[in-house]
Design a protein around this motif. Structure first.
Motif, PDB file in Angstrom:
ATOM      1  N   UNK A  19      43.251  40.711  35.981  1.00  0.00           N
ATOM      2  CA  UNK A  19      43.229  42.113  36.390  1.00  0.00           C
ATOM      3  C   UNK A  19      41.859  42.594  36.861  1.00  0.00           C
ATOM      4  N   UNK A  20      40.860  41.723  36.899  1.00  0.00           N
ATOM      5  CA  UNK A  20      39.513  42.172  37.258  1.00  0.00           C
ATOM      6  C   UNK A  20      39.454  42.889  38.604  1.00  0.00           C
ATOM      7  N   UNK A  21      40.196  42.406  39.573  1.00  0.00           N
ATOM      8  CA  UNK A  21      40.203  43.053  40.888  1.00  0.00           C
ATOM      9  C   UNK A  21      40.713  44.485  40.830  1.00  0.00           C
ATOM     10  N   UNK A  22      41.694  44.747  39.971  1.00  0.00           N
ATOM     11  CA  UNK A  22      42.224  46.097  39.810  1.00  0.00           C
ATOM     12  C   UNK A  22      41.250  46.973  39.032  1.00  0.00           C
ATOM     13  N   UNK A  23      40.610  46.390  38.019  1.00  0.00           N
ATOM     14  CA  UNK A  23      39.623  47.147  37.239  1.00  0.00           C
ATOM     15  C   UNK A  23      38.438  47.550  38.119  1.00  0.00           C
ATOM     16  N   UNK A  24      38.062  46.683  39.045  1.00  0.00           N
ATOM     17  CA  UNK A  24      36.958  46.992  39.954  1.00  0.00           C
ATOM     18  C   UNK A  24      37.275  48.212  40.821  1.00  0.00           C
ATOM     19  N   UNK A  25      38.547  48.489  40.993  1.00  0.00           N
ATOM     20  CA  UNK A  25      38.975  49.651  41.784  1.00  0.00           C
ATOM     21  C   UNK A  25      39.225  50.872  40.903  1.00  0.00           C
ATOM     22  N   UNK A  26      38.877  50.747  39.601  1.00  0.00           N
ATOM     23  CA  UNK A  26      39.005  51.893  38.705  1.00  0.00           C
ATOM     24  C   UNK A  26      40.315  51.984  37.955  1.00  0.00           C
ATOM     25  N   UNK A  27      41.151  50.960  38.033  1.00  0.00           N
ATOM     26  CA  UNK A  27      42.437  50.980  37.332  1.00  0.00           C
ATOM     27  C   UNK A  27      42.303  50.313  35.970  1.00  0.00           C
TER      28      UNK A  27
END
Length: 83
Positions: A19-27
């Motif tokens: 999920x790191x890519x989604x967390x990088x977008x603030x999710x």
């Protein structure tokens, strides 16, 4: 990569946090990937009383590292609840 909290129990072994890519977008999300072969999933579903209706598999394309597969299964009639 973070491993699954489920340890080495059957199909839960070897999970990876992706999920790191989604967390990088603030999710604020949790997304765990479990890499399994088509035959592993068919066997696990069969052991749970399901039968595979259809499956599709393909080799990796466009930079993917792993083969991809999809399947549709239904509860075996002998395991379904009475009407």
């Amino acid at each position: 990569m973070k491993h699954s909290p489920h340890g080495d129990r059957g199909l839960h072994a070897g999970g990876h946090d992706v999920a790191n890519g989604y967390r990088a977008l603030g999710h604020d999300v949790s997304l765990t990937r479990f890499h399994r072969t088509l035959s592993q999933m068919r066997d696990a579903l069969a052991a749970g009383g399901f039968e595979t209706l259809v499956h599709l598999s393909r080799e990796p394309v466009d930079g993917e590292k792993d083969p991809q597969a999809f399947l549709i299964a239904t509860l075996s009639p002998s395991r379904a609840a009475p009407a």
